[in-house]
Scaffold this motif. Structure first.
Motif, PDB file in Angstrom:
ATOM      1  N   ALA A   1      -6.012  14.140  -3.159  1.00  0.00           N
ATOM      2  CA  ALA A   1      -6.128  13.443  -4.445  1.00  0.00           C
ATOM      3  C   ALA A   1      -7.274  12.438  -4.513  1.00  0.00           C
ATOM      4  O   ALA A   1      -7.689  12.064  -5.605  1.00  0.00           O
ATOM      5  CB  ALA A   1      -4.814  12.737  -4.770  1.00  0.00           C
ATOM      6  N   PHE A   2      -7.781  12.013  -3.356  1.00  0.00           N
ATOM      7  CA  PHE A   2      -8.792  10.958  -3.350  1.00  0.00           C
ATOM      8  C   PHE A   2     -10.042  11.345  -2.563  1.00  0.00           C
ATOM      9  O   PHE A   2     -10.797  10.486  -2.121  1.00  0.00           O
ATOM     10  CB  PHE A   2      -8.197   9.658  -2.795  1.00  0.00           C
TER      11      PHE A   2
ATOM     12  N   SER B   1     -10.882   9.573   0.670  1.00  0.00           N
ATOM     13  CA  SER B   1     -11.205   8.146   0.646  1.00  0.00           C
ATOM     14  C   SER B   1      -9.946   7.286   0.731  1.00  0.00           C
ATOM     15  O   SER B   1      -9.159   7.223  -0.216  1.00  0.00           O
ATOM     16  CB  SER B   1     -11.971   7.792  -0.626  1.00  0.00           C
ATOM     17  N   THR B   2      -9.795   6.604   1.850  1.00  0.00           N
ATOM     18  CA  THR B   2      -8.671   5.689   2.017  1.00  0.00           C
ATOM     19  C   THR B   2      -8.788   4.519   1.059  1.00  0.00           C
ATOM     20  O   THR B   2      -7.789   4.069   0.488  1.00  0.00           O
ATOM     21  CB  THR B   2      -8.612   5.172   3.474  1.00  0.00           C
ATOM     22  N   SER B   3      -9.999   4.029   0.856  1.00  0.00           N
ATOM     23  CA  SER B   3     -10.173   2.872  -0.031  1.00  0.00           C
ATOM     24  C   SER B   3      -9.781   3.210  -1.472  1.00  0.00           C
ATOM     25  O   SER B   3      -9.159   2.403  -2.156  1.00  0.00           O
ATOM     26  CB  SER B   3     -11.606   2.334   0.031  1.00  0.00           C
ATOM     27  N   LYS B   4     -10.114   4.413  -1.942  1.00  0.00           N
ATOM     28  CA  LYS B   4      -9.701   4.816  -3.299  1.00  0.00           C
ATOM     29  C   LYS B   4      -8.181   4.881  -3.403  1.00  0.00           C
ATOM     30  O   LYS B   4      -7.602   4.457  -4.400  1.00  0.00           O
ATOM     31  CB  LYS B   4     -10.308   6.167  -3.675  1.00  0.00           C
ATOM     32  N   LEU B   5      -7.533   5.399  -2.362  1.00  0.00           N
ATOM     33  CA  LEU B   5      -6.076   5.476  -2.349  1.00  0.00           C
ATOM     34  C   LEU B   5      -5.470   4.078  -2.421  1.00  0.00           C
ATOM     35  O   LEU B   5      -4.569   3.813  -3.223  1.00  0.00           O
ATOM     36  CB  LEU B   5      -5.596   6.205  -1.092  1.00  0.00           C
TER      37      LEU B   5
ATOM     38  N   MET C   1      -6.886   1.235  -3.445  1.00  0.00           N
ATOM     39  CA  MET C   1      -7.197   0.566  -4.708  1.00  0.00           C
ATOM     40  C   MET C   1      -6.300   1.072  -5.831  1.00  0.00           C
ATOM     41  O   MET C   1      -5.876   0.302  -6.693  1.00  0.00           O
ATOM     42  CB  MET C   1      -8.672   0.738  -5.060  1.00  0.00           C
ATOM     43  N   ARG C   2      -5.984   2.358  -5.825  1.00  0.00           N
ATOM     44  CA  ARG C   2      -5.090   2.923  -6.848  1.00  0.00           C
ATOM     45  C   ARG C   2      -3.660   2.427  -6.641  1.00  0.00           C
ATOM     46  O   ARG C   2      -2.935   2.185  -7.598  1.00  0.00           O
ATOM     47  CB  ARG C   2      -5.142   4.454  -6.810  1.00  0.00           C
ATOM     48  N   ALA C   3      -3.270   2.251  -5.385  1.00  0.00           N
ATOM     49  CA  ALA C   3      -1.902   1.826  -5.075  1.00  0.00           C
ATOM     50  C   ALA C   3      -1.665   0.363  -5.442  1.00  0.00           C
ATOM     51  O   ALA C   3      -0.558  -0.017  -5.815  1.00  0.00           O
ATOM     52  CB  ALA C   3      -1.599   2.058  -3.599  1.00  0.00           C
TER      53      ALA C   3
ATOM     54  N   ASP D   1      -1.814  -2.738  -7.757  1.00  0.00           N
ATOM     55  CA  ASP D   1      -1.938  -3.073  -9.168  1.00  0.00           C
ATOM     56  C   ASP D   1      -1.150  -4.342  -9.441  1.00  0.00           C
ATOM     57  O   ASP D   1      -0.721  -5.031  -8.513  1.00  0.00           O
ATOM     58  CB  ASP D   1      -1.480  -1.905 -10.055  1.00  0.00           C
TER      59      ASP D   1
ATOM     60  N   THR E   1       2.103  -5.318  -7.558  1.00  0.00           N
ATOM     61  CA  THR E   1       2.085  -5.697  -6.147  1.00  0.00           C
ATOM     62  C   THR E   1       2.453  -7.182  -6.040  1.00  0.00           C
ATOM     63  O   THR E   1       1.813  -8.028  -6.652  1.00  0.00           O
ATOM     64  CB  THR E   1       0.699  -5.445  -5.526  1.00  0.00           C
TER      65      THR E   1
END
Length: 126
Positions: free
Chosen positions: A92-93, A96-100, A102-104, A106, A109
């Protein structure tokens, strides 16, 4: 003991049973069913069948030395979570761990979670 079954991804129902086994430890079908039935309507035979399928898929190990078989996860919760996250990041990303992450993260949190994440990042930087 972690088995090399990283290509085998548990279904939602299988994850529910794995979460029970990680929480309570090795358990019989009856024990797993008793825990699951507190939060959702699931029949005993359904739990039995799912555990049998999970055994075939090597997601759980089964001790058959007693009349009531005892099931235990083949892999730790952390191992399984890591495997699922790597698969999600890849699919899905674009890997990219950073994209994952950043999406997680919000507005839902909590401050405590952010503090835990900050502490983890500080430890990783050392």
């Amino acid at each position: 003991m972690a088995r090399d079954n990283t290509n085998i991804k548990p279904t939602e129902a299988e994850l529910t049973l794995l979460n029970v086994l990680w929480k309570v430890g090795p358990a019989t079908v009856r024990q797993v069913h008793d825990v699951v039935s507190k939060t959702q309507k699931t029949g005993y035979t359904t739990v039995l069948k799912i555990l049998q399928i999970m055994h075939e898929k090597t997601l759980v190990i089964r001790d058959e030395s007693n009349r009531a078989h005892v099931y235990a996860p083949s892999n730790s919760e952390i191992f399984t979570q890591s495997s699922l996250l790597k698969d999600l990041a890849s699919k899905a990303f674009g890997g990219s761990t950073s994209k994952l992450v950043m999406r997680a993260l919000d507005e839902s949190t909590s401050k405590e979670e952010i503090a835990d994440i900050r502490q983890l990042l500080n430890e990783l930087e050392k």
